[in-house]
Design a protein around this motif. Structure first.
Motif, PDB file in Angstrom:
ATOM      1  N   MET A   1       0.748  -1.176  -0.014  1.00  0.00           N
ATOM      2  CA  MET A   1       0.021   0.119  -0.225  1.00  0.00           C
ATOM      3  C   MET A   1       0.905   1.123  -0.096  1.00  0.00           C
ATOM      4  SD  MET A   1      -2.969   1.016   2.582  1.00  0.00           S
ATOM      5  CE  MET A   1      -2.133   0.208   3.926  1.00  0.00           C
ATOM      6  N   SER A   2       0.661   2.135  -0.916  1.00  0.00           N
ATOM      7  CA  SER A   2       1.482   3.385  -1.052  1.00  0.00           C
ATOM      8  C   SER A   2       0.829   4.717  -0.788  1.00  0.00           C
ATOM      9  CB  SER A   2       2.114   3.500  -2.370  1.00  0.00           C
ATOM     10  OG  SER A   2       1.329   3.352  -3.438  1.00  0.00           O
ATOM     11  N   ASP A   3      -0.566   4.934  -0.790  1.00  0.00           N
ATOM     12  CA  ASP A   3      -1.190   5.988  -0.385  1.00  0.00           C
ATOM     13  C   ASP A   3      -2.547   5.506   0.334  1.00  0.00           C
ATOM     14  OD1 ASP A   3      -2.913   4.936  -2.476  1.00  0.00           O
ATOM     15  OD2 ASP A   3      -3.022   6.590  -3.671  1.00  0.00           O
ATOM     16  N   CYS A   4      -3.097   6.724   1.042  1.00  0.00           N
ATOM     17  CA  CYS A   4      -4.220   6.670   2.026  1.00  0.00           C
ATOM     18  C   CYS A   4      -5.472   6.229   1.077  1.00  0.00           C
ATOM     19  CB  CYS A   4      -4.169   7.997   2.583  1.00  0.00           C
ATOM     20  SG  CYS A   4      -5.687   7.849   3.829  1.00  0.00           S
ATOM     21  N   ARG A   5      -6.126   5.025   1.814  1.00  0.00           N
ATOM     22  CA  ARG A   5      -7.463   4.731   1.136  1.00  0.00           C
ATOM     23  C   ARG A   5      -8.625   5.889   1.178  1.00  0.00           C
ATOM     24  NH1 ARG A   5      -8.165  -0.692   4.068  1.00  0.00           N
ATOM     25  NH2 ARG A   5      -5.831  -1.100   4.104  1.00  0.00           N
ATOM     26  N   ILE A   6      -8.327   6.831   2.206  1.00  0.00           N
ATOM     27  CA  ILE A   6      -9.431   7.704   2.265  1.00  0.00           C
ATOM     28  C   ILE A   6      -9.085   8.937   1.605  1.00  0.00           C
ATOM     29  CG2 ILE A   6     -10.377   9.322   4.128  1.00  0.00           C
ATOM     30  CD1 ILE A   6      -9.730   6.943   6.167  1.00  0.00           C
ATOM     31  N   CYS A   7      -8.032   9.459   1.615  1.00  0.00           N
ATOM     32  CA  CYS A   7      -7.703  10.683   0.959  1.00  0.00           C
ATOM     33  C   CYS A   7      -6.672  10.811  -0.189  1.00  0.00           C
ATOM     34  CB  CYS A   7      -7.239  12.042   1.800  1.00  0.00           C
ATOM     35  SG  CYS A   7      -5.657  11.784   2.555  1.00  0.00           S
ATOM     36  N   HIS A   8      -6.063   9.657  -0.379  1.00  0.00           N
ATOM     37  CA  HIS A   8      -4.883   9.212  -1.339  1.00  0.00           C
ATOM     38  C   HIS A   8      -3.740  10.185  -1.197  1.00  0.00           C
ATOM     39  CE1 HIS A   8      -7.915   6.787  -3.358  1.00  0.00           C
ATOM     40  NE2 HIS A   8      -8.510   7.727  -3.601  1.00  0.00           N
ATOM     41  N   GLY A   9      -3.572  10.531   0.269  1.00  0.00           N
ATOM     42  CA  GLY A   9      -2.225  11.210   0.497  1.00  0.00           C
ATOM     43  C   GLY A   9      -1.166  10.210   0.699  1.00  0.00           C
ATOM     44  N   ALA A  10       0.039  10.804   0.938  1.00  0.00           N
ATOM     45  CA  ALA A  10       1.116   9.790   1.017  1.00  0.00           C
ATOM     46  C   ALA A  10       1.250   9.248   2.356  1.00  0.00           C
ATOM     47  CB  ALA A  10       2.560  10.714   0.793  1.00  0.00           C
ATOM     48  N   LEU A  11       1.636   7.793   2.467  1.00  0.00           N
ATOM     49  CA  LEU A  11       1.850   7.343   3.707  1.00  0.00           C
ATOM     50  C   LEU A  11       3.407   7.207   4.130  1.00  0.00           C
ATOM     51  CD1 LEU A  11      -0.349   4.029   3.374  1.00  0.00           C
ATOM     52  CD2 LEU A  11      -0.960   6.473   4.554  1.00  0.00           C
ATOM     53  N   GLU A  12       3.535   7.568   5.398  1.00  0.00           N
ATOM     54  CA  GLU A  12       5.014   7.280   6.077  1.00  0.00           C
ATOM     55  C   GLU A  12       4.924   6.520   7.302  1.00  0.00           C
ATOM     56  OE1 GLU A  12       6.370  11.407   6.804  1.00  0.00           O
ATOM     57  OE2 GLU A  12       5.361  11.288   8.785  1.00  0.00           O
ATOM     58  N   GLU A  13       6.209   5.699   7.344  1.00  0.00           N
ATOM     59  CA  GLU A  13       6.236   4.763   8.441  1.00  0.00           C
ATOM     60  C   GLU A  13       6.415   5.749   9.693  1.00  0.00           C
ATOM     61  OE1 GLU A  13       8.768   1.076   7.107  1.00  0.00           O
ATOM     62  OE2 GLU A  13       8.401   1.456   9.277  1.00  0.00           O
ATOM     63  N   ARG A  14       5.860   5.511  11.042  1.00  0.00           N
ATOM     64  CA  ARG A  14       5.750   6.124  12.094  1.00  0.00           C
ATOM     65  C   ARG A  14       5.590   5.158  13.040  1.00  0.00           C
ATOM     66  NH1 ARG A  14       2.308  11.420  12.325  1.00  0.00           N
ATOM     67  NH2 ARG A  14       2.528  11.873  10.149  1.00  0.00           N
ATOM     68  N   ARG A  15       6.264   5.619  14.281  1.00  0.00           N
ATOM     69  CA  ARG A  15       5.896   4.918  15.715  1.00  0.00           C
ATOM     70  C   ARG A  15       4.810   5.595  16.070  1.00  0.00           C
ATOM     71  NH1 ARG A  15       9.832   0.492  16.416  1.00  0.00           N
ATOM     72  NH2 ARG A  15      10.681   0.633  14.511  1.00  0.00           N
ATOM     73  N   VAL A  16       3.897   4.575  16.596  1.00  0.00           N
ATOM     74  CA  VAL A  16       2.529   5.258  17.141  1.00  0.00           C
ATOM     75  C   VAL A  16       2.304   4.392  18.492  1.00  0.00           C
ATOM     76  CG1 VAL A  16       1.199   5.765  14.808  1.00  0.00           C
ATOM     77  CG2 VAL A  16       0.855   3.372  16.098  1.00  0.00           C
ATOM     78  N   THR A  17       1.082   4.895  19.336  1.00  0.00           N
ATOM     79  CA  THR A  17       0.773   4.515  20.422  1.00  0.00           C
ATOM     80  C   THR A  17      -0.741   3.723  19.977  1.00  0.00           C
ATOM     81  OG1 THR A  17       1.870   5.847  21.731  1.00  0.00           O
ATOM     82  CG2 THR A  17       0.049   4.859  23.043  1.00  0.00           C
ATOM     83  N   ARG A  18      -0.900   2.406  20.447  1.00  0.00           N
ATOM     84  CA  ARG A  18      -2.111   1.885  20.442  1.00  0.00           C
ATOM     85  C   ARG A  18      -2.823   1.333  21.462  1.00  0.00           C
ATOM     86  NH1 ARG A  18      -3.134  -2.832  15.699  1.00  0.00           N
ATOM     87  NH2 ARG A  18      -5.138  -3.564  16.581  1.00  0.00           N
ATOM     88  N   LEU A  19      -4.239   1.559  21.587  1.00  0.00           N
ATOM     89  CA  LEU A  19      -4.884   1.001  22.514  1.00  0.00           C
ATOM     90  C   LEU A  19      -5.387  -0.291  22.238  1.00  0.00           C
ATOM     91  CD1 LEU A  19      -6.877   4.261  24.049  1.00  0.00           C
ATOM     92  CD2 LEU A  19      -5.595   2.422  25.504  1.00  0.00           C
ATOM     93  N   GLN A  20      -5.378  -1.068  22.883  1.00  0.00           N
ATOM     94  CA  GLN A  20      -5.938  -2.577  22.698  1.00  0.00           C
ATOM     95  C   GLN A  20      -6.556  -3.089  23.737  1.00  0.00           C
ATOM     96  OE1 GLN A  20      -5.278  -3.890  19.310  1.00  0.00           O
ATOM     97  NE2 GLN A  20      -6.635  -5.664  20.120  1.00  0.00           N
ATOM     98  N   THR A  21      -7.693  -3.951  23.647  1.00  0.00           N
ATOM     99  CA  THR A  21      -8.306  -4.681  24.489  1.00  0.00           C
ATOM    100  C   THR A  21      -7.996  -6.242  24.225  1.00  0.00           C
ATOM    101  OG1 THR A  21     -10.438  -4.760  23.191  1.00  0.00           O
ATOM    102  CG2 THR A  21     -10.440  -3.416  25.265  1.00  0.00           C
ATOM    103  N   TYR A  22      -7.730  -6.787  25.487  1.00  0.00           N
ATOM    104  CA  TYR A  22      -7.283  -8.500  25.234  1.00  0.00           C
ATOM    105  C   TYR A  22      -7.907  -9.019  26.285  1.00  0.00           C
ATOM    106  CZ  TYR A  22      -4.836 -12.682  24.134  1.00  0.00           C
ATOM    107  OH  TYR A  22      -4.354 -13.495  23.804  1.00  0.00           O
ATOM    108  N   HIS A  23      -8.840  -9.930  26.226  1.00  0.00           N
ATOM    109  CA  HIS A  23      -9.583 -10.624  27.403  1.00  0.00           C
ATOM    110  C   HIS A  23     -10.061  -9.871  28.324  1.00  0.00           C
ATOM    111  CE1 HIS A  23      -7.657 -15.010  26.290  1.00  0.00           C
ATOM    112  NE2 HIS A  23      -7.935 -14.130  25.163  1.00  0.00           N
ATOM    113  N   GLY A  24     -10.777  -8.659  27.834  1.00  0.00           N
ATOM    114  CA  GLY A  24     -11.282  -7.814  28.898  1.00  0.00           C
ATOM    115  C   GLY A  24     -10.565  -6.588  29.676  1.00  0.00           C
ATOM    116  N   LYS A  25      -9.310  -6.913  29.172  1.00  0.00           N
ATOM    117  CA  LYS A  25      -8.303  -5.791  29.903  1.00  0.00           C
ATOM    118  C   LYS A  25      -7.876  -4.906  28.709  1.00  0.00           C
ATOM    119  CE  LYS A  25      -5.195  -7.083  33.084  1.00  0.00           C
ATOM    120  NZ  LYS A  25      -4.237  -7.926  33.554  1.00  0.00           N
ATOM    121  N   TRP A  26      -7.397  -3.687  29.218  1.00  0.00           N
ATOM    122  CA  TRP A  26      -6.985  -2.540  28.266  1.00  0.00           C
ATOM    123  C   TRP A  26      -5.377  -2.494  28.253  1.00  0.00           C
ATOM    124  CZ3 TRP A  26      -9.018  -0.280  24.222  1.00  0.00           C
ATOM    125  CH2 TRP A  26     -10.471  -0.120  24.270  1.00  0.00           C
TER     126      TRP A  26
END
Ligand SMILES: [Zn+2]
Length: 75
Positions: free
Chosen positions: A1-26
């Motif tokens: 994938m080379s561009d954004c599916r929503i606005c077709h802008g350019a994508l770049e690799e970044r480090r992000v913070t993600r919230l995730q639930t797993y077996h009822g815990k965050w």
């Protein structure tokens, strides 16, 4: 994938913070590699990012730190 599916802008690799639930815990997963749209900020996770989320949650390794999270009621 080379561009954004929503606005077709350019994508770049970044480090992000993600919230995730797993077996009822965050969990907060920091420094997760992802592709981020430069234009609209939409985040795309690579298939290998999935393993990098599940692995630290299911391993016996202690967390980097414990955070308190405020839970708000919007009703
Ligand atoms: Zn975009």
């Amino acid at each position: 994938m080379s561009d954004c599916r929503i606005c077709h802008g350019a994508l770049e690799e970044r480090r992000v913070t993600r919230l995730q639930t797993y077996h009822g815990k965050w969990y907060i997963i920091e420094n997760l590699p992802a592709l981020v749209c430069r234009q609209c900020g939409e985040v795309y996770y690579t298939p290998e990012a999935h393993d990098r989320v599940v692995e630290p949650i299911t391993s016996d390794k202690p967390p980097a730190r414990i955070e308190q999270v405020a839970v708000l009621d919007a009703s």
